[in-house]
Design a protein around this motif. Structure first.
Motif, mmCIF file in Angstrom:
data_model
loop_
_atom_site.group_PDB
_atom_site.id
_atom_site.type_symbol
_atom_site.label_atom_id
_atom_site.label_comp_id
_atom_site.label_asym_id
_atom_site.label_seq_id
_atom_site.Cartn_x
_atom_site.Cartn_y
_atom_site.Cartn_z
ATOM 1 N N ASP A 151 97.131 78.942 48.607
ATOM 2 C CA ASP A 151 96.819 78.185 47.389
ATOM 3 C C ASP A 151 95.825 77.063 47.686
ATOM 4 O OD1 ASP A 151 98.365 79.740 45.743
ATOM 5 O OD2 ASP A 151 100.111 78.420 45.803
ATOM 6 N N GLU A 152 95.994 76.413 48.816
ATOM 7 C CA GLU A 152 95.071 75.335 49.184
ATOM 8 C C GLU A 152 93.701 75.889 49.553
ATOM 9 O OE1 GLU A 152 98.541 72.295 50.809
ATOM 10 O OE2 GLU A 152 97.582 73.725 52.169
ATOM 11 N N LEU A 153 93.671 77.012 50.210
ATOM 12 C CA LEU A 153 92.383 77.610 50.555
ATOM 13 C C LEU A 153 91.601 78.034 49.315
ATOM 14 C CD1 LEU A 153 93.262 79.668 53.751
ATOM 15 C CD2 LEU A 153 91.587 77.821 53.583
ATOM 16 N N ARG A 154 92.287 78.246 48.202
ATOM 17 C CA ARG A 154 91.574 78.587 46.967
ATOM 18 C C ARG A 154 90.740 77.414 46.448
ATOM 19 N NH1 ARG A 154 96.524 81.469 46.179
ATOM 20 N NH2 ARG A 154 96.121 83.720 46.233
ATOM 21 N N HIS A 155 91.012 76.228 46.942
ATOM 22 C CA HIS A 155 90.176 75.067 46.598
ATOM 23 C C HIS A 155 88.962 74.976 47.512
ATOM 24 C CE1 HIS A 155 92.906 73.256 43.650
ATOM 25 N NE2 HIS A 155 93.904 73.569 44.467
ATOM 26 N N CYS A 156 88.870 75.870 48.493
ATOM 27 C CA CYS A 156 87.758 75.874 49.451
ATOM 28 C C CYS A 156 86.738 76.935 49.050
ATOM 29 C CB CYS A 156 88.266 76.148 50.867
ATOM 30 S SG CYS A 156 89.492 74.957 51.467
ATOM 31 N N SER A 157 85.507 76.693 49.427
ATOM 32 C CA SER A 157 84.455 77.681 49.174
ATOM 33 C C SER A 157 84.212 78.560 50.384
ATOM 34 C CB SER A 157 83.159 76.970 48.767
ATOM 35 O OG SER A 157 82.835 75.951 49.696
ATOM 36 N N GLN A 158 84.678 78.124 51.560
ATOM 37 C CA GLN A 158 84.479 78.868 52.805
ATOM 38 C C GLN A 158 85.618 78.558 53.769
ATOM 39 O OE1 GLN A 158 80.750 77.265 54.051
ATOM 40 N NE2 GLN A 158 79.518 78.652 52.835
ATOM 41 N N GLN A 159 85.750 79.400 54.802
ATOM 42 C CA GLN A 159 86.659 79.138 55.904
ATOM 43 C C GLN A 159 85.861 79.059 57.207
ATOM 44 O OE1 GLN A 159 89.555 82.559 54.580
ATOM 45 N NE2 GLN A 159 90.564 81.393 56.198
ATOM 46 N N VAL A 160 86.420 78.351 58.178
ATOM 47 C CA VAL A 160 85.811 78.296 59.502
ATOM 48 C C VAL A 160 86.922 78.301 60.544
ATOM 49 C CG1 VAL A 160 85.742 75.766 59.637
ATOM 50 C CG2 VAL A 160 84.104 77.120 60.957
ATOM 51 N N SER A 161 86.654 78.936 61.668
ATOM 52 C CA SER A 161 87.585 78.877 62.790
ATOM 53 C C SER A 161 86.839 78.426 64.030
ATOM 54 C CB SER A 161 88.247 80.237 63.031
ATOM 55 O OG SER A 161 87.279 81.182 63.460
ATOM 56 N N ILE A 162 87.596 77.976 65.023
ATOM 57 C CA ILE A 162 87.017 77.506 66.277
ATOM 58 C C ILE A 162 87.296 78.566 67.340
ATOM 59 C CG2 ILE A 162 87.122 75.720 68.055
ATOM 60 C CD1 ILE A 162 88.089 73.792 65.829
ATOM 61 N N PRO A 163 86.262 79.181 67.908
ATOM 62 C CA PRO A 163 86.494 80.190 68.940
ATOM 63 C C PRO A 163 87.297 79.596 70.098
ATOM 64 C CG PRO A 163 84.194 80.190 68.257
ATOM 65 C CD PRO A 163 84.819 78.982 67.640
ATOM 66 N N ASP A 201 97.078 62.731 45.793
ATOM 67 C CA ASP A 201 98.296 63.536 45.674
ATOM 68 C C ASP A 201 98.035 65.036 45.629
ATOM 69 O OD1 ASP A 201 97.212 63.776 43.180
ATOM 70 O OD2 ASP A 201 98.855 62.785 42.115
ATOM 71 N N SER A 202 96.767 65.440 45.717
ATOM 72 C CA SER A 202 96.487 66.880 45.703
ATOM 73 C C SER A 202 95.149 67.151 46.385
ATOM 74 C CB SER A 202 96.450 67.418 44.274
ATOM 75 O OG SER A 202 95.317 66.915 43.580
ATOM 76 N N LEU A 203 94.997 68.371 46.884
ATOM 77 C CA LEU A 203 93.727 68.747 47.501
ATOM 78 C C LEU A 203 92.612 68.771 46.462
ATOM 79 C CD1 LEU A 203 92.073 69.643 49.910
ATOM 80 C CD2 LEU A 203 92.917 71.980 49.574
ATOM 81 N N ALA A 204 92.957 69.176 45.245
ATOM 82 C CA ALA A 204 91.952 69.188 44.181
ATOM 83 C C ALA A 204 91.357 67.799 43.983
ATOM 84 C CB ALA A 204 92.562 69.705 42.881
ATOM 85 N N ALA A 205 92.205 66.782 43.990
ATOM 86 C CA ALA A 205 91.724 65.412 43.809
ATOM 87 C C ALA A 205 90.840 64.976 44.967
ATOM 88 C CB ALA A 205 92.911 64.460 43.673
ATOM 89 N N ALA A 206 91.068 65.550 46.153
ATOM 90 C CA ALA A 206 90.291 65.157 47.335
ATOM 91 C C ALA A 206 88.899 65.768 47.359
ATOM 92 C CB ALA A 206 91.045 65.562 48.600
#
Length: 245
Positions: free
Chosen positions: A124-136, A64-69
């Motif tokens: 808010d969801e990205l705050r549960h991430c340690s990094q970001q990535v994009s696809i060129p 039910d949440s990204l934190a739980a995942a």
């Protein structure tokens, strides 16, 4: 190591995208799928579009949440098509991210997180991430379908894993695509010589014809199937009374 790499889909709207993402994962050896509040799941469309990866869909965990995942993960990478106003480390080349993710997955769970089809992940969801990535991608149209994004990043992860010496990865080749043995090549050249002699093609013993033909086939490197086709052709041309049965 690959079993420690988790794919997390956040609030997926179309259930078919879940099935297609599972298919993308399975082709790259990933098996851990977690769904955060999907709009409709389980669903027949997800199962149908999995097309061979139904087992991943059936085993997918719903939370039910990204934190739980991602709470047990040591590295969480959010896939984002654009930079956000967050001071997260950002990978604009996914291969570097994949190498780091695979290295961490050697001992601990890690996660790749994908957002909604229409607007991705929130801040808010990205705050549960340690990094970001994009696809060129094409700057004029850089929009990927959710399952396409999963496929691209899953491929980068699989490529980073198989390049590690300890992966032991060996590409599988169908038996008929394997190179022939020396014995099979010797039988072929003997068969070719027999047909050439019976047809009258070999009339000058010192013309080095056989040697040149052997060099030609050595450069061509025919597969077992191709060698079998050539021998079938020779058998069709060979007079019955000269065949070596």
């Amino acid at each position: 190591m690959l079993s420690n790499i988790r794919i997390v889909l956040v609030q997926t709207f179309h259930p078919g995208n879940i099935g297609q993402a599972a298919r993308a994962m399975k082709t790259m050896g990933l098996t851990d799928l977690v769904l955060v509040n999907p709009r409709c799941f389980p669903d027949d469309e997800a199962t149908r579009l999995a097309a061979g990866a139904e087992d991943l869909v059936q085993r997918a965990r719903v939370v039910d949440s990204l934190a739980a995942a991602v709470n047990d993960c040591v590295q969480v990478v959010g896939a984002s098509a654009r930079l956000r106003s967050l001071s997260l480390p950002f990978h604009d080349e996914p291969d570097a991210m994949a190498r780091e993710l695979v290295a961490n997955a050697e001992t601990d769970p890690v996660a790749l997180v994908f957002g909604r089809e229409r607007f991705g992940l929130t801040n808010d969801e990205l705050r549960h991430c340690s990094q970001q990535v994009s696809i060129p991608a094409n700057p004029e149209y850089g929009v990927l379908n959710l399952s396409q994004a999963v496929q691209v990043l899953a491929y980068e992860v699989f490529r980073a894993w198989r390049h590690r010496p300890e992966s032991g990865f060996v590409p599988q080749r169908p038996p008929h695509d394997r190179p022939p043995t020396r014995e099979q090549l010797d039988h072929f050249h003997a068969h070719l010589q027999r047909v050439m002699q019976a047809s009258g093609f070999l009339t000058q013993p010192h013309a080095r014809t056989e040697e040149q033909l052997q060099a030609l086939f050595a450069r061509a490197q025919p597969s077992r199937k191709e060698l079998s086709l050539l021998r079938g052709l020779l058998s069709a041309l060979e007079p019955k009374d000269t065949r070596d049965d």
